[in-house]
Scaffold this motif. Structure first.
Motif, PDB file in Angstrom:
ATOM      1  N   ALA A 217      12.160  -2.073   3.132  1.00 29.59           N
ATOM      2  CA  ALA A 217      11.341  -2.296   4.320  1.00 29.59           C
ATOM      3  C   ALA A 217      10.118  -1.385   4.352  1.00 29.59           C
ATOM      4  N   ALA A 218      10.188  -0.241   3.664  1.00 29.03           N
ATOM      5  CA  ALA A 218       9.056   0.688   3.659  1.00 29.03           C
ATOM      6  C   ALA A 218       7.838   0.114   2.942  1.00 29.03           C
ATOM      7  N   PHE A 219       8.043  -0.905   2.106  1.00 27.97           N
ATOM      8  CA  PHE A 219       6.937  -1.502   1.355  1.00 27.97           C
ATOM      9  C   PHE A 219       6.654  -2.946   1.778  1.00 27.97           C
ATOM     10  N   THR A 220       7.348  -3.426   2.795  1.00 26.19           N
ATOM     11  CA  THR A 220       7.106  -4.770   3.324  1.00 26.19           C
ATOM     12  C   THR A 220       6.874  -4.657   4.820  1.00 26.19           C
ATOM     13  N   PHE A 221       5.688  -4.230   5.193  1.00 29.34           N
ATOM     14  CA  PHE A 221       5.374  -3.992   6.593  1.00 29.34           C
ATOM     15  C   PHE A 221       5.306  -5.310   7.361  1.00 29.34           C
ATOM     16  N   PRO A 222       5.666  -5.282   8.645  1.00 27.29           N
ATOM     17  CA  PRO A 222       5.550  -6.495   9.465  1.00 27.29           C
ATOM     18  C   PRO A 222       4.100  -6.961   9.543  1.00 27.29           C
ATOM     19  N   GLY A 223       3.861  -8.262   9.351  1.00 25.63           N
ATOM     20  CA  GLY A 223       2.516  -8.812   9.396  1.00 25.63           C
ATOM     21  C   GLY A 223       1.779  -8.765   8.083  1.00 25.63           C
ATOM     22  N   GLY A 224       2.303  -7.981   7.119  1.00 25.40           N
ATOM     23  CA  GLY A 224       1.666  -7.905   5.812  1.00 25.40           C
ATOM     24  C   GLY A 224       0.498  -6.934   5.775  1.00 25.40           C
ATOM     25  N   ASN A 225      -0.248  -6.967   4.670  1.00 23.83           N
ATOM     26  CA  ASN A 225      -1.382  -6.071   4.455  1.00 23.83           C
ATOM     27  C   ASN A 225      -2.691  -6.843   4.462  1.00 23.83           C
TER      28      ASN A 225
END
Length: 230
Positions: A87-95
């Protein structure tokens, strides 16, 4: 001598029962004369030898109970560590495709998500280390007095923190996603996310309380507190 089962069941967990017996033995030992502590009976056994012989089965059961408890909790902690690391590398809403920064980086809920994700990851990792230390312990008699119970206590506390932080991070992600329309969804999810935390406390509080009470209140376990006025 080994007491009756009803007396042992005062505390939960076979390992804590062994700890209680060791504390009682030390309390009696402190009350007798030093010369009596090494005296032998007709079979040539000292009080310590007799205690070890009488409590051999209880100690073996305590070792198995402690290892089984640590193994099961370690599986849960490992799953949380894996999930929160991903989850630390898949933030909500994306990049953002241009800058690569998270889209919701300026939102307060995003800060809550990042912090709780890190807390959950670190606390679950600490929990794994504590339970691993229990599995690799030598399980001598004196280890049941403080070493093993303290490791179990820290492991359970770290596991509770990781579960709580994971649920907060999960709820924070919904406050980021549902910013417009259906604002009732994050509040509903937050209420549902609290149920695993409450369930964990309800199921494990008795064990945690027994560990803390027996380990840190051993001085007053078999005698009342004495308050002195100065």
């Amino acid at each position: 001598m080994l007491p009756e089962q009803t007396r042992l069941c005062i505390v939960s967990g076979v390992a804590l029962q062994m700890q209680r017996e060791l504390l009682w033995y030390k309390e009696v030992e402190s009350m007798v004369q030093p010369s009596l502590r090494e005296m032998k009976n007709k079979q040539g056994k000292t009080p310590r030898d007799l205690f070890t012989e009488e409590h051999a089965k209880l100690m073996d059961k305590g070792e198995r109970w402690m290892k089984e408890t640590a193994s099961q909790c370690m599986v849960v902690a490992a799953l949380i560590t894996t999930i929160m690391f991903a989850a630390a590398f898949t933030f909500p809403g994306g990049n953002n495709q241009e800058s690569g920064h998270p889209i919701f980086k300026n939102e307060s809920a995003f800060l809550v998500f990042v912090i709780t994700d890190a807390i959950s990851l670190f606390s679950s990792s600490a929990s794994i280390l504590m339970f691993l230390a229990i599995l690799t312990a030598r399980y001598a008699e004196r280890d049941f007095l403080a070493s093993l119970p303290i490791k179990l206590m820290i492991g359970l506390l770290a596991l509770f923190i990781s579960i709580t932080a994971m649920m907060i991070a999960f709820s924070a992600s919904f406050f980021l996603v549902y910013t417009k329309g259906m604002k009732w969804v994050p509040y509903l999810i937050t209420g549902l996310a609290a149920s695993p935390v409450v369930l964990f406390v309800g199921l494990q509080f008795g064990l945690f309380y027994d560990v803390v009470r027996t380990t840190f209140s051993s001085r007053f376990l078999f005698k009342p507190r004495r308050h002195m006025l100065y």
